[in-house]
Motif scaffolding. Structure first.
Motif, PDB file in Angstrom:
ATOM      1  N   GLN A 100       0.824  -1.206   0.000  1.00 18.39           N
ATOM      2  CA  GLN A 100       0.000   0.000   0.000  1.00 18.39           C
ATOM      3  C   GLN A 100       0.863   1.262   0.000  1.00 18.39           C
ATOM      4  O   GLN A 100       0.570   2.229  -0.716  1.00 18.39           O
ATOM      5  N   CYS A 101       1.925   1.260   0.795  1.00 20.47           N
ATOM      6  CA  CYS A 101       2.793   2.441   0.868  1.00 20.47           C
ATOM      7  C   CYS A 101       3.600   2.635  -0.410  1.00 20.47           C
ATOM      8  O   CYS A 101       3.858   3.769  -0.826  1.00 20.47           O
ATOM      9  N   LEU A 102       3.988   1.530  -1.038  1.00 18.50           N
ATOM     10  CA  LEU A 102       4.720   1.632  -2.303  1.00 18.50           C
ATOM     11  C   LEU A 102       3.818   2.196  -3.392  1.00 18.50           C
ATOM     12  O   LEU A 102       4.221   3.088  -4.157  1.00 18.50           O
ATOM     13  N   GLU A 103       2.601   1.696  -3.475  1.00 15.18           N
ATOM     14  CA  GLU A 103       1.656   2.211  -4.464  1.00 15.18           C
ATOM     15  C   GLU A 103       1.360   3.690  -4.210  1.00 15.18           C
ATOM     16  O   GLU A 103       1.271   4.496  -5.147  1.00 15.18           O
ATOM     17  N   ALA A 104       1.232   4.058  -2.923  1.00 13.53           N
ATOM     18  CA  ALA A 104       0.994   5.458  -2.571  1.00 13.53           C
ATOM     19  C   ALA A 104       2.182   6.330  -2.970  1.00 13.53           C
ATOM     20  O   ALA A 104       2.009   7.455  -3.467  1.00 13.53           O
ATOM     21  N   SER A 105       3.396   5.812  -2.782  1.00 15.42           N
ATOM     22  CA  SER A 105       4.601   6.562  -3.134  1.00 15.42           C
ATOM     23  C   SER A 105       4.669   6.834  -4.634  1.00 15.42           C
ATOM     24  O   SER A 105       5.029   7.938  -5.063  1.00 15.42           O
ATOM     25  N   VAL A 106       4.324   5.839  -5.414  1.00 15.60           N
ATOM     26  CA  VAL A 106       4.317   6.009  -6.868  1.00 15.60           C
ATOM     27  C   VAL A 106       3.329   7.103  -7.256  1.00 15.60           C
ATOM     28  O   VAL A 106       3.633   7.980  -8.087  1.00 15.60           O
ATOM     29  N   ARG A 107       2.152   7.102  -6.636  1.00 13.32           N
ATOM     30  CA  ARG A 107       1.144   8.133  -6.943  1.00 13.32           C
ATOM     31  C   ARG A 107       1.652   9.528  -6.560  1.00 13.32           C
ATOM     32  O   ARG A 107       1.445  10.503  -7.295  1.00 13.32           O
ATOM     33  N   VAL A 108       2.292   9.622  -5.404  1.00 14.72           N
ATOM     34  CA  VAL A 108       2.808  10.912  -4.938  1.00 14.72           C
ATOM     35  C   VAL A 108       3.810  11.490  -5.931  1.00 14.72           C
ATOM     36  O   VAL A 108       3.765  12.678  -6.270  1.00 14.72           O
ATOM     37  N   HIS A 109       4.703  10.650  -6.433  1.00 18.25           N
ATOM     38  CA  HIS A 109       5.727  11.133  -7.362  1.00 18.25           C
ATOM     39  C   HIS A 109       5.160  11.373  -8.757  1.00 18.25           C
ATOM     40  O   HIS A 109       5.608  12.279  -9.463  1.00 18.25           O
ATOM     41  N   GLN A 110       4.173  10.586  -9.143  1.00 19.11           N
ATOM     42  CA  GLN A 110       3.517  10.848 -10.425  1.00 19.11           C
ATOM     43  C   GLN A 110       2.797  12.191 -10.388  1.00 19.11           C
ATOM     44  O   GLN A 110       2.869  12.973 -11.341  1.00 19.11           O
ATOM     45  N   ALA A 111       2.129  12.474  -9.278  1.00 17.73           N
ATOM     46  CA  ALA A 111       1.416  13.747  -9.148  1.00 17.73           C
ATOM     47  C   ALA A 111       2.387  14.924  -9.147  1.00 17.73           C
ATOM     48  O   ALA A 111       2.068  16.010  -9.655  1.00 17.73           O
ATOM     49  N   ALA A 112       3.569  14.711  -8.581  1.00 21.97           N
ATOM     50  CA  ALA A 112       4.575  15.777  -8.520  1.00 21.97           C
ATOM     51  C   ALA A 112       5.384  15.889  -9.801  1.00 21.97           C
ATOM     52  O   ALA A 112       6.132  16.858  -9.977  1.00 21.97           O
ATOM     53  N   GLY A 113       5.256  14.885 -10.669  1.00 20.65           N
ATOM     54  CA  GLY A 113       6.014  14.907 -11.923  1.00 20.65           C
ATOM     55  C   GLY A 113       7.499  14.695 -11.721  1.00 20.65           C
ATOM     56  O   GLY A 113       8.314  15.273 -12.452  1.00 20.65           O
ATOM     57  N   THR A 114       7.863  13.867 -10.741  1.00 19.85           N
ATOM     58  CA  THR A 114       9.274  13.611 -10.475  1.00 19.85           C
ATOM     59  C   THR A 114       9.920  12.946 -11.691  1.00 19.85           C
ATOM     60  O   THR A 114       9.543  11.840 -12.068  1.00 19.85           O
ATOM     61  N   PRO A 115      10.922  13.573 -12.302  1.00 19.59           N
ATOM     62  CA  PRO A 115      11.518  13.000 -13.512  1.00 19.59           C
ATOM     63  C   PRO A 115      12.503  11.875 -13.231  1.00 19.59           C
ATOM     64  O   PRO A 115      12.537  10.875 -13.947  1.00 19.59           O
ATOM     65  N   ALA A 116      13.322  12.041 -12.192  1.00 19.93           N
ATOM     66  CA  ALA A 116      14.335  11.036 -11.871  1.00 19.93           C
ATOM     67  C   ALA A 116      14.428  10.957 -10.354  1.00 19.93           C
ATOM     68  O   ALA A 116      13.449  10.624  -9.706  1.00 19.93           O
ATOM     69  N   PHE A 117      15.605  11.253  -9.791  1.00 21.12           N
ATOM     70  CA  PHE A 117      15.690  11.306  -8.333  1.00 21.12           C
ATOM     71  C   PHE A 117      14.838  12.466  -7.835  1.00 21.12           C
ATOM     72  O   PHE A 117      14.886  13.567  -8.374  1.00 21.12           O
TER      73      PHE A 117
END
Length: 261
Positions: free
Chosen positions: A38-55
């Motif tokens: 659940q936390c991994l899936e949430a983390s992916v969503r957080v970074h997708q929403a922020a548009g994290t390109p790499a690190f």
């Protein structure tokens, strides 16, 4: 290999000795497989929403992701934080970091403030940020985006040499943390550390909670999100700094957070 592994729960005398000696410890099996997922899936969503390109490092994910919010006062970790700090501290910030697949080595640093480095306050560098890093992807061997730390460096009167920092070189006493997903690394802000290289084909995610004395300013927000504060628990509201301050600056103390309610 020496490894400062402690058990979840109460902060024991041995835990204290390890923390004071090394500046950090590791707790295995903190999170269940379902919590990790659940936390991994949430983390992916957080970074997708922020548009994290790499690190990238994204704050305040706990406001929108209940799985990440639940780590803030996790029963395996909070007793350690209370044992180190006592009963009055805040969540200064919550950062979710992503190191992309095939990510490079990070630079050596101590945690602190770019505005006024903590080593300017006193020696040894005071504990102003206690970090609990929840590993959400496997890091059981070097080269998986691990954290690398120099044990005991929080007590060193000598800084890490500039020649090492400038070239991001190796040291003969550094320790690459190898632990499975669901483990937690707790460490002092003054321990010299860096992100190790990541040679795998998946992105590495870690959820960091940083706990500080109550008079420290939050570092991931200018103010608390009102909707989050209304719906979260009384304890988490208190940890976010929602308390009545009877006298400035803290001369009269303030009510202890409702840890046992």
């Amino acid at each position: 290999m020496l490894n400062p592994v402690v058990s979840a729960g109460a902060y024991t005398e041995l835990d204290k000795f390890i923390f004071e000696s090394w500046g950090y410890f590791i707790i295995h099996d903190v999170m269940s497989k379902d919590e990790i997922k659940q936390c991994l899936e949430a983390s992916v969503r957080v970074h997708q929403a922020a548009g994290t390109p790499a690190f990238g490092q994204v704050g305040r994910g706990y406001e929108t992701e209940s799985a990440l919010e639940g780590l803030m006062d996790h029963e395996a970790i909070l007793p350690k934080i209370r044992g180190i700090y006592g009963d009055r501290f805040i969540v200064q910030s919550g950062w979710n970091t992503k190191q992309p697949a095939r990510g490079v080595m990070g630079g050596w640093h101590q945690d602190g403030s770019g505005a006024y480095n903590f080593n300017q306050v006193s020696y040894p560098v005071p504990l102003l940020q206690l970090r609990a890093s929840f590993l959400l992807t496997d890091q059981t061997k070097p080269g998986m985006g691990n954290m690398e730390l120099i044990p005991g460096s929080h007590r060193s009167a000598a800084p890490l040499p500039g020649s090492i920092r400038e070239k991001n070189g190796d040291t003969p006493i550094s320790h690459v943390i190898c632990a499975p997903a669901g483990s937690v690394l707790v460490f002092h802000n003054a321990v010299w550390h860096r992100t190790y290289e990541h040679n795998e084909d998946f992105d590495r995610y870690t959820m960091h909670y940083i706990y500080s004395p109550p008079w420290m300013k939050p570092s991931d927000r200018f103010e608390n999100n009102s909707e989050f504060m209304q719906r979260t628990t009384p304890l988490r509201r208190a940890l976010m700094g929602d308390y009545a301050r009877p006298e400035a600056p803290f001369a009269g103390g303030y009510t202890v957070p409702p840890f046992d309610s």
